[in-house]
Write an enzyme that holds these catalytic residues in place. Sequence first.
Site, PDB file in Angstrom:
ATOM      1  N   ASP A  72       0.894  -1.271   0.016  1.00  0.00           N
ATOM      2  CA  ASP A  72       0.093   0.043   0.057  1.00  0.00           C
ATOM      3  C   ASP A  72       0.805   1.256   0.016  1.00  0.00           C
ATOM      4  O   ASP A  72       2.020   1.093  -0.266  1.00  0.00           O
ATOM      5  CB  ASP A  72      -0.830  -0.012   0.957  1.00  0.00           C
ATOM      6  CG  ASP A  72      -0.252   0.285   2.435  1.00  0.00           C
ATOM      7  OD1 ASP A  72       0.971   0.319   2.650  1.00  0.00           O
ATOM      8  OD2 ASP A  72      -1.151   0.240   3.607  1.00  0.00           O
ATOM      9  N   HIS A  73       0.074   2.490   0.072  1.00  0.00           N
ATOM     10  CA  HIS A  73       1.012   3.747   0.116  1.00  0.00           C
ATOM     11  C   HIS A  73       1.848   3.867   1.325  1.00  0.00           C
ATOM     12  O   HIS A  73       2.589   5.000   1.214  1.00  0.00           O
ATOM     13  CB  HIS A  73      -0.169   4.690   0.149  1.00  0.00           C
ATOM     14  CG  HIS A  73      -0.927   4.960   1.414  1.00  0.00           C
ATOM     15  ND1 HIS A  73      -1.938   4.079   1.718  1.00  0.00           N
ATOM     16  CD2 HIS A  73      -0.853   5.509   2.690  1.00  0.00           C
ATOM     17  CE1 HIS A  73      -2.377   4.150   2.920  1.00  0.00           C
ATOM     18  NE2 HIS A  73      -1.781   4.886   3.599  1.00  0.00           N
ATOM     19  N   THR A  74       1.891   3.138   2.362  1.00  0.00           N
ATOM     20  CA  THR A  74       2.829   3.171   3.137  1.00  0.00           C
ATOM     21  C   THR A  74       4.332   2.762   3.076  1.00  0.00           C
ATOM     22  O   THR A  74       5.085   2.893   3.922  1.00  0.00           O
ATOM     23  CB  THR A  74       2.286   2.789   4.638  1.00  0.00           C
ATOM     24  OG1 THR A  74       2.376   1.420   4.675  1.00  0.00           O
ATOM     25  CG2 THR A  74       0.959   3.288   4.975  1.00  0.00           C
ATOM     26  N   ARG A  75       4.331   1.897   2.048  1.00  0.00           N
ATOM     27  CA  ARG A  75       5.663   1.561   1.709  1.00  0.00           C
ATOM     28  C   ARG A  75       6.253   1.925   0.004  1.00  0.00           C
ATOM     29  O   ARG A  75       5.525   2.428  -0.523  1.00  0.00           O
ATOM     30  CB  ARG A  75       5.397  -0.136   1.425  1.00  0.00           C
ATOM     31  CG  ARG A  75       4.682  -0.864   2.432  1.00  0.00           C
ATOM     32  CD  ARG A  75       5.488  -1.080   3.692  1.00  0.00           C
ATOM     33  NE  ARG A  75       5.125  -1.926   4.730  1.00  0.00           N
ATOM     34  CZ  ARG A  75       4.710  -1.313   5.694  1.00  0.00           C
ATOM     35  NH1 ARG A  75       4.479   0.199   5.955  1.00  0.00           N
ATOM     36  NH2 ARG A  75       4.274  -1.952   7.115  1.00  0.00           N
ATOM     37  N   HIS A 108      -3.678  -0.856   8.030  1.00  0.00           N
ATOM     38  CA  HIS A 108      -3.877   0.553   7.729  1.00  0.00           C
ATOM     39  C   HIS A 108      -4.958   0.953   7.054  1.00  0.00           C
ATOM     40  O   HIS A 108      -5.670   0.078   6.482  1.00  0.00           O
ATOM     41  CB  HIS A 108      -2.580   0.681   6.636  1.00  0.00           C
ATOM     42  CG  HIS A 108      -1.276   0.211   7.132  1.00  0.00           C
ATOM     43  ND1 HIS A 108      -0.189   0.046   6.248  1.00  0.00           N
ATOM     44  CD2 HIS A 108      -0.700   0.107   8.235  1.00  0.00           C
ATOM     45  CE1 HIS A 108       0.964  -0.496   7.006  1.00  0.00           C
ATOM     46  NE2 HIS A 108       0.825  -0.459   8.118  1.00  0.00           N
ATOM     47  N   HIS A 174      12.838  -5.712   9.182  1.00  0.00           N
ATOM     48  CA  HIS A 174      11.711  -5.300   9.775  1.00  0.00           C
ATOM     49  C   HIS A 174      11.754  -5.490  11.276  1.00  0.00           C
ATOM     50  O   HIS A 174      12.305  -6.557  11.929  1.00  0.00           O
ATOM     51  CB  HIS A 174      10.601  -6.285   9.354  1.00  0.00           C
ATOM     52  CG  HIS A 174       9.005  -5.854   9.805  1.00  0.00           C
ATOM     53  ND1 HIS A 174       8.757  -6.503  10.914  1.00  0.00           N
ATOM     54  CD2 HIS A 174       8.164  -5.077   9.236  1.00  0.00           C
ATOM     55  CE1 HIS A 174       7.499  -5.974  11.203  1.00  0.00           C
ATOM     56  NE2 HIS A 174       7.173  -5.149  10.156  1.00  0.00           N
ATOM     57  N   LYS A 184       4.822 -11.387   4.201  1.00  0.00           N
ATOM     58  CA  LYS A 184       4.096 -10.274   4.657  1.00  0.00           C
ATOM     59  C   LYS A 184       2.978  -9.926   3.814  1.00  0.00           C
ATOM     60  O   LYS A 184       1.992  -9.245   4.143  1.00  0.00           O
ATOM     61  CB  LYS A 184       4.815  -9.287   5.031  1.00  0.00           C
ATOM     62  CG  LYS A 184       5.760  -9.631   6.280  1.00  0.00           C
ATOM     63  CD  LYS A 184       6.613  -8.331   6.795  1.00  0.00           C
ATOM     64  CE  LYS A 184       5.775  -7.428   7.549  1.00  0.00           C
ATOM     65  NZ  LYS A 184       5.120  -6.348   7.069  1.00  0.00           N
ATOM     66  N   HIS A 200       0.441 -11.166  15.727  1.00  0.00           N
ATOM     67  CA  HIS A 200       1.256  -9.978  16.524  1.00  0.00           C
ATOM     68  C   HIS A 200       0.903  -9.951  18.044  1.00  0.00           C
ATOM     69  O   HIS A 200       1.208  -8.972  18.402  1.00  0.00           O
ATOM     70  CB  HIS A 200       0.837  -8.764  15.851  1.00  0.00           C
ATOM     71  CG  HIS A 200       1.210  -8.639  14.233  1.00  0.00           C
ATOM     72  ND1 HIS A 200       1.515  -9.542  13.575  1.00  0.00           N
ATOM     73  CD2 HIS A 200       1.251  -7.314  13.550  1.00  0.00           C
ATOM     74  CE1 HIS A 200       1.835  -8.892  12.322  1.00  0.00           C
ATOM     75  NE2 HIS A 200       1.760  -7.590  12.227  1.00  0.00           N
ATOM     76  N   GLN A 295       4.668   4.560  12.166  1.00  0.00           N
ATOM     77  CA  GLN A 295       5.647   3.849  11.290  1.00  0.00           C
ATOM     78  C   GLN A 295       6.827   4.321  11.911  1.00  0.00           C
ATOM     79  O   GLN A 295       7.983   3.756  11.861  1.00  0.00           O
ATOM     80  CB  GLN A 295       5.423   4.397   9.839  1.00  0.00           C
ATOM     81  CG  GLN A 295       4.051   3.693   9.264  1.00  0.00           C
ATOM     82  CD  GLN A 295       4.125   2.448   8.897  1.00  0.00           C
ATOM     83  OE1 GLN A 295       5.356   1.749   8.877  1.00  0.00           O
ATOM     84  NE2 GLN A 295       3.180   1.817   8.671  1.00  0.00           N
ATOM     85  N   LYS A 298       9.600   2.188  13.956  1.00  0.00           N
ATOM     86  CA  LYS A 298      10.668   1.447  13.296  1.00  0.00           C
ATOM     87  C   LYS A 298      11.896   1.865  13.294  1.00  0.00           C
ATOM     88  O   LYS A 298      12.908   1.202  13.580  1.00  0.00           O
ATOM     89  CB  LYS A 298       9.953   0.952  11.944  1.00  0.00           C
ATOM     90  CG  LYS A 298       8.757   0.197  11.878  1.00  0.00           C
ATOM     91  CD  LYS A 298       8.218   0.199  10.499  1.00  0.00           C
ATOM     92  CE  LYS A 298       6.708  -0.670  10.382  1.00  0.00           C
ATOM     93  NZ  LYS A 298       6.160  -0.881   9.093  1.00  0.00           N
TER      94      LYS A 298
END
Length: 424
Positions: A72-75, A108, A174, A184, A200, A295, A298
């Site tokens: 998605d847009h977060t990657r 997300h 990760h 993933k 998780h 995010q 991380k």
Amino acid sequence: MFELDVPYAREHLRIRLPEQDVAGVLLGHQNEYKRDGTQEELIESALDAPFDSPTLEELAQGKRDIVVISSDHTRPVPSKVTMPILLRRIHEAAPDARVRILVATGMHRSSTHEELLHKYGEEIVAEEEIVMHVATDDDAMVRIGTLPSGGDCEINAIAAQADLLIAEGFIEPHFFAGFSGSRKSVLPGVASYKTIAYNHNGGFVHDGRARAGVLHGNPVHRDMMAAARMANLAFILNVVLDGDHEVIGAFAGDIQAAHQAGCSFVRDLAGVSAVDCNVAITTNGGYPLDQNIYQAVKGMTAAEATLPDGGVIIAIAACEDGHGGEGFFRNIAEGDPAAFEAGCIERPADQTLPDQWTAQIFARILAHHPVILVSDRCDHDMIRAMHMTPANTVDEAIALARTLVDGDARFAIIPDGLGVVVAR
């Protein structure tokens, strides 16, 4: 004077320190690596010679329902480069197949139209069928088996019912799955929120093998790989990126063999040694990975890995989208971090709270380190509510950090906290 520009949103901020105050720069070798050919040539070559698998074209022949799981847009996966190549090969091999892009949002939010345009380009958005995964939509999920840990494995029915399921993604360290990529895409990518929460869980995340760069014995990774196999994820294209988010390596084929090859490539580039310091300055590599505090945790884990207990973390992350999740925010803001972490570890897997996992790791960090967040785009009252100290500039954060350490400040600089595996 030591000076270094580090990524911040779509820009850069400059770190300035006296040379004698710099304990070391923890930087992977991704930016030094010279790729052999263009990005497109690397991808085409990987698809021509997949690891332990028939080619994508051979797999696609005769198929009627083909699904491509996409990050998605977060990657920062460069889907404008990867997806046209994948789609061209699929359409040529199976011209009559229904082909869908299933966006792996995990937990997300859905991508906006503008984010899809930025990710795929106008032609793909206009001409291809793109479906957003919504983990909380129970009606869209099907149960496909039981995870090794005992939890139900429920995933998006579109993925489960495809007669060819493939995935694009990228591989980087990760913070609790060892490395991203491959499995993933299914878990958490297109899994039910219940399956994500079970995988998780607090015990798994607390496990000493659930760390960046570790796959062997990692319980999170084990469940993820099992879910991908149960989903019949038949083929992956995973890329490795440099600091400019350009492809420097591409690995295609079997979900385990291609992933192992990619992880070995990343491990060789990303491995760094901890340094003796009492302040660590880290980033999340800029946009899109520094869009929110969720995010940004991380990048903080890289700083945590090189610091002694009580050492100060300076996190440089724009966090323009705020905290990144209401559950995540409440988990941190409404109590003592150390108590929250302890509760996560003791909580049964089937009772895992929404957004517990990143909050648990963040709580662990906050319980042992003062955190200064550098952002001029995020609500400072919200930053304070999450037990951090806000700063508008790097210079302001450095001055604050000096007041929080005993004696002279010794700074470790981590230009991209997501791009390193820190070893002691």
